[in-house]
Scaffold this active site. Structure first.
Site, mmCIF file in Angstrom:
data_model
loop_
_atom_site.group_PDB
_atom_site.id
_atom_site.type_symbol
_atom_site.label_atom_id
_atom_site.label_comp_id
_atom_site.label_asym_id
_atom_site.label_seq_id
_atom_site.Cartn_x
_atom_site.Cartn_y
_atom_site.Cartn_z
ATOM 1 C CG PHE A 1 -29.189 62.133 103.716
ATOM 2 C CD1 PHE A 1 -29.973 62.371 104.832
ATOM 3 C CD2 PHE A 1 -29.287 63.010 102.646
ATOM 4 C CE1 PHE A 1 -30.826 63.463 104.888
ATOM 5 C CE2 PHE A 1 -30.135 64.109 102.689
ATOM 6 C CZ PHE A 1 -30.913 64.335 103.818
ATOM 7 N NE ARG B 1 -33.099 63.390 112.582
ATOM 8 C CZ ARG B 1 -32.282 63.857 111.639
ATOM 9 N NH1 ARG B 1 -31.285 63.103 111.210
ATOM 10 N NH2 ARG B 1 -32.450 65.050 111.119
ATOM 11 C CG ASP C 1 -22.706 62.683 103.753
ATOM 12 O OD1 ASP C 1 -22.438 63.622 104.527
ATOM 13 O OD2 ASP C 1 -23.758 62.653 103.086
ATOM 14 C CE1 TYR D 1 -27.948 71.301 106.147
ATOM 15 C CE2 TYR D 1 -26.813 72.467 104.390
ATOM 16 C CZ TYR D 1 -27.528 71.370 104.830
ATOM 17 O OH TYR D 1 -27.827 70.349 103.961
ATOM 18 C CE LYS D 2 -26.944 67.650 108.315
ATOM 19 N NZ LYS D 2 -28.375 67.904 108.160
#
Length: 415
Positions: free
Chosen positions: A136, A387, A213, A238-239
């Site tokens: 990322f 995605r 991560d 928050y995912k």
């Protein structure tokens, strides 16, 4: 007996929903029963209906009623108690090793800097930081910044963007100069699941530490940090943990490492005696030493409800539903999108596939824009990747069928 409908038939999706043991959880999420198709739960999870009530109660009772007394009654320890709950429910981590607070970026910086500093102190030859070229962006940018601060060299692993870091690739860069390896457990672009226990073991055999991560795996893929022998980990909430926009991240530090690590942003909340407010910094024992400023208590409220839901459903069942959803997405992609020249840019092997699937076509950025206009919400990642992020407790098979059909229709219109 009636014939089984083909998988491209709506009746097939509806049958999958009827057979889904987790189907009832969908009703817990605000907006899930509406017409909008949401393929972005891997970026921002839907809110739970109970969370709106919990937030109102917090404002009226905890904050409005208890006021400053809330710190003494609960809030002061909230980063650690919530961290322990995360450890138990989704991380596979024993108590006293996880804390909540700061953003993912800040926690990645804290733990990476602490790791490279202790490695240099132990052995000045440990001057290399390993990171892959498709990690990322924040992870890569931080690695570059820390290397510049500490005079380190970066060792880049060139990876296939439809997959991720393999054991052979890591073996090629490990050596006596390796201090820290920074990897994502699930690749943000492809959804590839790295072999965390195997890669961790390899790094340890070379004398290196690993910082994982977990942002694209926590709450979707079962984790076992203690069993992996993990050193350090960070993840957002928050995912798949549905903590809301900007909810604070978590950091994990194995108990065996905590006394040796010095985090680089000392603040009063991480002091051994924070309320003496005297001269000099003395770090607290345990995970409290990795706190800095006043914790974002309001930002921790929402994820407590999702943890309760995940614990009730169970991570094995959530993973099984996640695989069923991504299997169905791939089957629909093969039937509907392959004839339109769409490539699957994610692993087909379910054992190394996380909770999202990336579909690649040169027109996907335009397709994504068109889909958003009709309330079908995926996200886009270069090069040409749409995605499909599927949150197991809030996504239905019928919703997936509708969304994949919309992708097909918009692509066909652009031909």
């Amino acid at each position: 007996m009636p014939a089984t409908p083909p998988l491209t038939d709506l009746r097939h999706a509806e049958a999958l929903d009827r057979a889904d043991p987790l189907a009832a959880y969908r009703a817990e999420f605000l907006g899930a029963e509406g017409p909008l198709v949401y393929f972005d739960g891997n970026s921002l999870g839907r809110p739970l209906a109970r969370t709106s009530r919990r937030l109102a109660e917090f404002v009226e009772q905890d904050w409005g009623g208890r006021l400053i007394r809330g710190w003494d009654e609960r809030w002061f320890d909230q980063p650690l108690t919530l961290g322990d709950a995360l450890g138990r429910v989704v991380l596979g981590a024993g108590p006293g090793q996880t804390a909540v607070g700061d953003s993912t970026t800040v926690l990645l910086y804290k733990l990476a800097r602490a790791a490279v500093d202790v490695q240099l102190a132990r052995d000045p030859r440990r001057t290399e930081l390993v990171v892959d070229t498709d990690n990322f962006p924040t992870d890569r940018y931080l690695a570059e910044g820390i290397a510049g601060e500490r005079g380190l060299s970066l060792r880049w692993i060139e990876v296939d963007r439809t997959a991720g870091v393999t054991a052979g690739q890591l073996a090629d860069v490990l050596g006596p100069a390796t201090g820290l390896v920074l990897l994502s457990h699930v690749a943000y672009r492809s959804g590839f699941i790295a072999d965390a226990p195997g890669l961790t073991r390899m790094a340890h055999e070379a004398g290196a530490m690993v910082l994982w991560d977990l942002s694209h795996s926590v709450g979707s893929v079962p984790l076992a940090l203690d069993d992996w022998g993990a050193d350090l980990a960070v993840g957002c909430t928050y995912k798949y943990l549905n903590g809301g926009p900007g909810s604070p991240a978590f950091g994990y530090v194995a108990a065996r490492l905590q006394p040796a690590l010095t985090q680089p942003i000392p603040g009063w909340m991480g002091h051994a005696e924070p309320f003496t407010m005297g001269p000099g910094y003395a770090p607290a024992a345990g995970m409290r030493r990795f706190l800095s400023g006043t914790p974002p208590i309001v930002g921790m409220v929402a994820m407590q409800d999702m943890l309760t839901l995940i614990e009730a459903a169970g991570m094995p069942a959530i993973r099984e539903k996640s695989l069923a959803l991504t299997d169905y997405a791939l089957a629909l992609a093969d039937a509907w999108l392959a004839p339109l020249d769409v490539e699957v840019a994610s692993p087909r092997d379910p054992s190394v596939r996380g909770g999202h699937v990336t579909l690649r076509h040169a027109a996907m950025q335009e397709v994504t824009s068109r889909l958003w206009a009709r309330d079908v919400i995926p996200d886009y990642r270069d090069p040409g990747g749409l995605r499909v992020g599927l949150s197991p407790l809030s996504t239905s098979f019928t919703e997936l069928w509708q969304g994949m059909g919309a992708v097909r229709d918009e692509l066909a219109r652009l031909r």
